[in-house]
Design a protein around this motif. Structure first.
Motif, mmCIF file in Angstrom:
data_model
loop_
_atom_site.group_PDB
_atom_site.id
_atom_site.type_symbol
_atom_site.label_atom_id
_atom_site.label_comp_id
_atom_site.label_asym_id
_atom_site.label_seq_id
_atom_site.Cartn_x
_atom_site.Cartn_y
_atom_site.Cartn_z
ATOM 1 N N LYS A 77 37.914 48.038 50.732
ATOM 2 C CA LYS A 77 38.718 47.319 49.740
ATOM 3 C C LYS A 77 40.111 47.946 49.667
ATOM 4 O O LYS A 77 40.330 49.052 50.145
ATOM 5 N N GLU A 127 37.448 46.120 40.201
ATOM 6 C CA GLU A 127 36.592 46.161 41.384
ATOM 7 C C GLU A 127 37.339 45.862 42.688
ATOM 8 O O GLU A 127 36.962 46.358 43.741
ATOM 9 N N ASN A 128 38.405 45.073 42.603
ATOM 10 C CA ASN A 128 39.084 44.683 43.831
ATOM 11 C C ASN A 128 39.977 45.779 44.414
ATOM 12 O O ASN A 128 40.487 45.625 45.517
ATOM 13 N N HIS A 129 40.184 46.832 43.683
ATOM 14 C CA HIS A 129 41.067 47.908 44.155
ATOM 15 C C HIS A 129 40.362 49.257 44.147
ATOM 16 O O HIS A 129 40.933 50.288 43.850
#
Ligand SMILES: [Ca+2]
Ligand SMILES: [Ca+2]
Ligand SMILES: [Ca+2]
Lengths: 152, 152, 152
Positions: A77, A127-129
């Motif tokens: 990610k 969550e995306n990073h």
């Protein structure tokens, strides 16, 4: 009568070496929870135990100027990570991940700390990073040391 | 009789300045052989000659806590590089290369060293992870310095 | 006769603490002009004011060995950045940007400086390598500190 024997020798001067504080730690597995302090539990050095592996936080015991550095393996990610001092994000590092292109992101800074100040690393978005990665052949690390102790 | 003469003045405190060890070196051309110590031969600083450009190894002369850092230009191939202490890889840095996307990878750590310990950088897998690059406008560097000498 | 009075306490050890010089600064907005010193105006630490935010240059006041490090957010364009000492580029960092792949590039080095020497960062090619980026959640930073002052 005779003079007395000479007095005792004076005490040694102050040593430069009483002021020491340093830690260097690594991640053992990838970060799974964002927005909380990253807990580095692989200990390269932590003799004074000013870094606490159960919280991920460095606690200043000796006021002065500290150098902090970190190196992050960016995998799976994107990464957005911040260096926090007492709940305030001071330094922001962003690195995007693309398939088959593992990256490295790093940061360093000098910060003046008072006794009781805390410093740590934390993913600053959700969550995306959260691509802060580590396993036994991929390190992500966090290091700090006292450079100059307070003399004022 | 008379009192004796005053005692001698105490000795000066321990000086910080007799304990110095530092080096900062760069690559002159890309690494061609994996799995052996990388020999950095461009010398930014090596006054004490504790780093040996013929072997690529730093030799600890003063026991204490050392800071090491390195910065790698990732070009042509992926990079897997480790910081070694006496034949043991302690720190692992992996960065993948993709066409037209030169990258930078870096690492740093604090290590306690005894006299005689050796520290160096080495590609830790074979030909496919040998993308440690340098030429006259692309640096890959390795730096180390004594932070706190041993006082115990 | 009586023993003499004790001697005076010795003088403090030559302290590490009279010789201090350190700065740590960040960019506030992206670099727009290449081939001139990058002016970092977000001040993390600059107590001795040896770094000048109006010029972007660090001025050596205390001869000795200095550690410099920098971390660049690579965004929108490729980055070619150099650490300069008195108009000579000593260290070269190149990182290419690709769409949706923000990167981080960094460098560090030890340099011996004489009083009056100046050190700064500068993009070393033109507009096409000017991707040194910063905003309020993306840092690009420059740090330096005196490690060992000159004792010769
Ligand atoms: Ca990469
Ligand atoms: Ca890149
Ligand atoms: Ca990236």
């Amino acid at each position: 009568g005779f003079p007395g024997v000479p007095g005792r020798k004076g005490e040694p001067g102050e040593s430069a070496y009483v002021f020491r504080s340093a830690f260097s730690v690594g991640l053992e597995t990838r970060v799974t929870v964002p927005n909380v302090p990253i807990r580095f539990t692989k200990i390269f050095y932590n003799q004074q135990n000013h870094y606490d592996g159960t919280t991920g936080k460095f606690l200043c015991n000796i006021p002065g100027l500290y150098y902090f550095s970190y190196h992050i393996t960016v995998y799976l990610k994107d990464v957005k990570v911040s260096l926090y001092k007492n709940d305030k994000a001071l330094l922001f590092t962003h690195d995007q991940f693309q398939d088959r292109n593992v990256d490295q992101a790093s940061g360093s800074v000098l910060l003046y700390l008072d006794k009781g100040d805390q410093v740590w690393l934390q993913v600053y978005e959700g969550e995306n990073h959260n691509g802060v990665y580590a396993d036994n052949v991929h390190d992500s690390t966090f290091t700090g040391f006292l450079l100059y102790h307070n003399i004022e």
